[in-house]
Structures are given as C-alpha cells and as structure tokens.
Design a protein around this motif. Sequence first.
Motif, PDB file in Angstrom:
ATOM      1  N   GLN A  61      21.926   3.877 189.168  1.00  0.00           N
ATOM      2  CA  GLN A  61      22.935   3.233 190.010  1.00  0.00           C
ATOM      3  C   GLN A  61      23.023   1.729 189.784  1.00  0.00           C
ATOM      4  O   GLN A  61      23.708   1.030 190.525  1.00  0.00           O
ATOM      5  CB  GLN A  61      22.636   3.513 191.488  1.00  0.00           C
ATOM      6  CG  GLN A  61      22.688   4.975 191.867  1.00  0.00           C
ATOM      7  CD  GLN A  61      22.581   5.172 193.371  1.00  0.00           C
ATOM      8  OE1 GLN A  61      23.225   4.479 194.147  1.00  0.00           O
ATOM      9  NE2 GLN A  61      21.753   6.111 193.788  1.00  0.00           N
ATOM     10  N   HIS A 120      24.098  -1.789 189.064  1.00  0.00           N
ATOM     11  CA  HIS A 120      25.385  -2.457 188.867  1.00  0.00           C
ATOM     12  C   HIS A 120      25.228  -3.750 188.076  1.00  0.00           C
ATOM     13  O   HIS A 120      26.127  -4.117 187.317  1.00  0.00           O
ATOM     14  CB  HIS A 120      26.028  -2.783 190.223  1.00  0.00           C
ATOM     15  CG  HIS A 120      26.556  -1.589 190.939  1.00  0.00           C
ATOM     16  ND1 HIS A 120      27.167  -1.659 192.170  1.00  0.00           N
ATOM     17  CD2 HIS A 120      26.555  -0.275 190.613  1.00  0.00           C
ATOM     18  CE1 HIS A 120      27.526  -0.459 192.567  1.00  0.00           C
ATOM     19  NE2 HIS A 120      27.162   0.393 191.647  1.00  0.00           N
ATOM     20  N   HIS A 134      20.613  -1.540 192.848  1.00  0.00           N
ATOM     21  CA  HIS A 134      21.930  -1.927 192.337  1.00  0.00           C
ATOM     22  C   HIS A 134      21.849  -3.223 191.538  1.00  0.00           C
ATOM     23  O   HIS A 134      22.662  -3.438 190.644  1.00  0.00           O
ATOM     24  CB  HIS A 134      22.916  -2.125 193.503  1.00  0.00           C
ATOM     25  CG  HIS A 134      23.431  -0.838 194.063  1.00  0.00           C
ATOM     26  ND1 HIS A 134      24.463  -0.775 194.971  1.00  0.00           N
ATOM     27  CD2 HIS A 134      23.057   0.443 193.853  1.00  0.00           C
ATOM     28  CE1 HIS A 134      24.711   0.474 195.285  1.00  0.00           C
ATOM     29  NE2 HIS A 134      23.859   1.238 194.630  1.00  0.00           N
ATOM     30  N   ARG A 180      18.073  -2.347 197.530  1.00  0.00           N
ATOM     31  CA  ARG A 180      19.047  -2.200 196.452  1.00  0.00           C
ATOM     32  C   ARG A 180      19.060  -3.404 195.527  1.00  0.00           C
ATOM     33  O   ARG A 180      19.757  -3.376 194.513  1.00  0.00           O
ATOM     34  CB  ARG A 180      20.443  -1.975 197.039  1.00  0.00           C
ATOM     35  CG  ARG A 180      20.532  -0.696 197.870  1.00  0.00           C
ATOM     36  CD  ARG A 180      21.952  -0.323 198.147  1.00  0.00           C
ATOM     37  NE  ARG A 180      22.035   0.929 198.877  1.00  0.00           N
ATOM     38  CZ  ARG A 180      23.139   1.633 199.049  1.00  0.00           C
ATOM     39  NH1 ARG A 180      24.271   1.199 198.533  1.00  0.00           N
ATOM     40  NH2 ARG A 180      23.132   2.753 199.718  1.00  0.00           N
TER      41      ARG A 180
END
Length: 544
Positions: free
Chosen positions: A76, A78, A53, A22
Amino acid sequence: MAAAAVSESWPELELAERERRRELLLTGPGLEERVRAAGGQLPPRLFTLPLLHYLEVSGCGSLRAPGPGLAQGLPQLHSLVLRRNALGPGLSPELGPLPALRVLDLSGNALEALPPGQGLGPAEPPGLPQLQSLNLSGNRLRELPADLARCAPRLQSLNLTGNCLDSFPAELFRPGALPLLSELAAADNCLRELSPDIAHLASLKTLDLSNNQLSEIPAELADCPKLKEINFRGNKLRDKRLEKMVSGCQTRSILEYLRVGGRGGGKGKGRAEGSEKEESRRKRRERKQRREGGDGEEQDVGDASRLLLRVLHVSENPTPLTVKVSPEVRDVRPYIVGAVVRGMDLQPGNALKRFLTSQIIPLGRKEAKAKELVRQLQLEAEEQRKQKKRQSVSGLHRYLHLLDGNENYPCLVDADGDVISFPPITNSEKTKVKKTTSDLFLEVTSATSLQICKDVMDALILKMAEMNKYTLENKEEGSLSDTEADAVSGQLPDPRTNPSAGKDGPSLLVVEQVRVVDLEGSLKVVYPSKADLATAPPHVTVVR
C-alpha cells in the motif's frame, strides 16, 4: 536472545506495528550503526508493516540497498523517500512492483545505472503503474533505463538534475509514451543533444536543461502545446542570438524565435525581432494603462493564475516548528497535523472576510479557565435555543457536544506557555487573524483518524490558494476594515492594527512542514508529506 536484540534495536518498528501507523520516518544518529549491522540494508522486519503509506529513510551513509522484500511487504506504499543515502551503484533487487506508489525520491545517492534487475521495476506489466513523481537528482546516472516510460506510464514529474547523462533514451519521447509528463528537469548534466521528438510530450509545461553541453535547440520544441517555462542557460549554442535570448528573454519569445525558423536568418530573424518589439510595446501600453487607471491587467491576472505552493521540508528550514503531544490527550483528541503557511494576502477587498468565514469562528473573550469557558458556552447555547425557539445552535456553540463526558480538554500551548487554541471549539485572542497577517500556523485535530486531519488540512490549504488566486485576479477596491473583520469574527477590535496596501503580482504560498512528536521526541507525523496535497487543481503547482 538474538531476535530480542534485533527487536530492541528498532523500537520505531515496534511502535509502528503496535499503533498501526501509516507513516514511518527513520532518521537520527543511531541509524547508521543499525543499518550497518543489518548489512547495509533496511531490516526485514520493516517489510512486515503492510499498512504503511509513507516511508522515509534519509541521511544514512550506511544504506546501500533497500533490501529484499520491500515490494511484497509494503503493497500500500504511496510515497517512498530514500534520499541522501548511499544507494548504488544499482538497485538490486528491483524496487517494484509497487502498485500504489505515487512518489519516489532517490535523490542524493550514488546510483550509476538502473538496468533491468537492478532498477525501478518491470516494464511489462508496469512495475510502478501509479507513479507521478520521480526524483533521481544528485546521483551518478550515466543513462536512463530505456523502459522507464513503460515502467511508469503515468509519470508527471521527472527530476534528473545533477547526474552524468549525455542523452535521453529515444523511447522516452516516443508518441504517447508519457502523456502526463508536465515537468522535466535535467540541469547540470552532460547532455549533447535534444531530440526533436520531445514535441511528443503533449503535457510538458516546464523544461529545465540548463548547464549542459547542448549546441542546438530543436525548432520542434515550439510544438509542445502546453510549454510555459524553459531554461537553457549555460549551454554553448551555435546560434549566438539564441544563446543570448535564453539568458534574458521570456519563454514566449524564445519559442516564437524557434517557431519561425531560428538560427537568426532571413525572414525568421525579422519575424522574431518583430515579435520581441511587439512584446515590448505591449508591456509599455499595459504599464501606461495601469498608471492612468486603465484595466490593462491581463498579464497580472495571467501571473496570478499560475499560483505556486512551495513545500519547505523540515531539513531545509532553519527554524522548523514542532508540536509535542502529551499522552493525556490520547483519550480526548488523539490526532493532530499542523503546517505553517506563509504568503497569504488578506489585505485587498474582502479577502480577510472570506478567510474568516472559511474556518471555525474564533473567540473575542476574556481569559478564562477551560471548564469555566465550556460552562459559559453551554449556558449561552441553552439561552440561544430558548430565544430562537429551535433545537440547533449556531457559531462555535455547535461544537460543544464533542467534549461531552470528558474530564480533560485538549489545548495547544505556545513556547510562552499561553493557550493559543482550544480544539475543536475556538482559537485565541493572542493568535487572531488580521488584515496584515500573512503567515499562519494551521492545526487540524480529530478524535477519529489521522487521515481525516490530513484531508481537512489539504482542503484548507488548497482553499487558501484559491482565495489568493481570486484576490489577485479580481483586484477588489472595496476593503473590509480590521474593525469590521473583528465584528465578523466575534473579536474585539485591536487599535494597534495598521493596515497596509495590497500587494501586486503573482503569489507564492510557502507551506512549511510541521513535525508532531511525543514527549520523548519520537515522530508521530510530519505534514505535508509527499503523499499530501496530491490533488491540487490545475492552476496550483505544488513544488516540493
């Protein structure tokens, strides 16, 4: 063959795909050539990792554009960190829409403008609906996109320092445009005026417009209900009294001066001078009360409530800490994050006791082999059950079952070759915490997931911030001695300990990033990343 060559040139992407990572950090000396070979853009294969992320590509002078496919391939995401590259003069195609993005760092590039089609994302619907932090510092921006507020309506921090801006777009300050914006930094630009409409930023707490070309500060600035810190140094203001005040007075005095009329004239000037004199008298009273043992500590408590957590990036740290992970622990306890926290105050009152009871109780035992220690603890646990006639056990014994069936046990070894931690059971005598301890290395491990490690570490660091705040606010007189603290922790007393008096004043906790790498040096995780420590309570400000 060509496809194979491209695949071999980006082993980080293969590894991230295989391990379903991630977080991904692309850096190193070979990055320049690989990006140049890809046409100055990121490789298309990067945008086939939809689980990402956190993505960081920094310090690459060949990177001129992110490349098409980012928004579609990384839904996704972030945090996106593209600092110290060569992005510019625009961004084409647009970065957004990125529906989950919270942190965007484009600092230290060559961006000149971000118009539609070469910018951050669409305005309708918002291309960055969850964006909280936007860093555009150190570019060449001459203007901001007029639709920035509509593109990122939940923006909380906007850093524009070190650009070529001569004004803000009027849309930025329209009523309700950025209701959550609390930090605005635009130092070292060419700003010539500040609109009175800045008062519509209802959540603004910090404003830095130092080293610009402002000649006036609008009186309406004093109407910002939450404004606590301002910096207008380095501007040639017409009101010379105000110019002097912004160089030496507190924010409160400056805002009061603006509120009563400013410009140094008539009753306004008299009230401002009176306010300054009253402030000076109040401080003298508080200092006298403290000398005489009084309770004039309201100002100290106020300072303590504004607790700062500063994240020190690996690149800013002359001696960053790195944890190397051996492949043997993959089947035992594969996930770990670490951080160094500096500035804890454990000396006043029961601060140390509160800290010790917030973590796994460390050992006060003689040196032992891992298997001998586990066997000893198992025997103790069985004896404890018999004595107390119950099924459960307390203390560090309750974690023994996590190692059941394992031939190998995980441990952390320092640079001297000494074992300093035996997760998930205990820490070591060498690294025990004392009242005089202010700098701590924290590590969280898990057999389940990396996100659990991060969540626990977030909670632990914020808990430490809470404890520092409590210590400063309550000014405890009672003190837990090191001997008592050792008894609480189950450790033997250390006669070399020399406790000193507690510190006064506001507290700054510095959280140093720690990198976790494999034995070949490939990055596995860095903590805290931009996506971590994102849920700090209102009295804790995280400075990145």
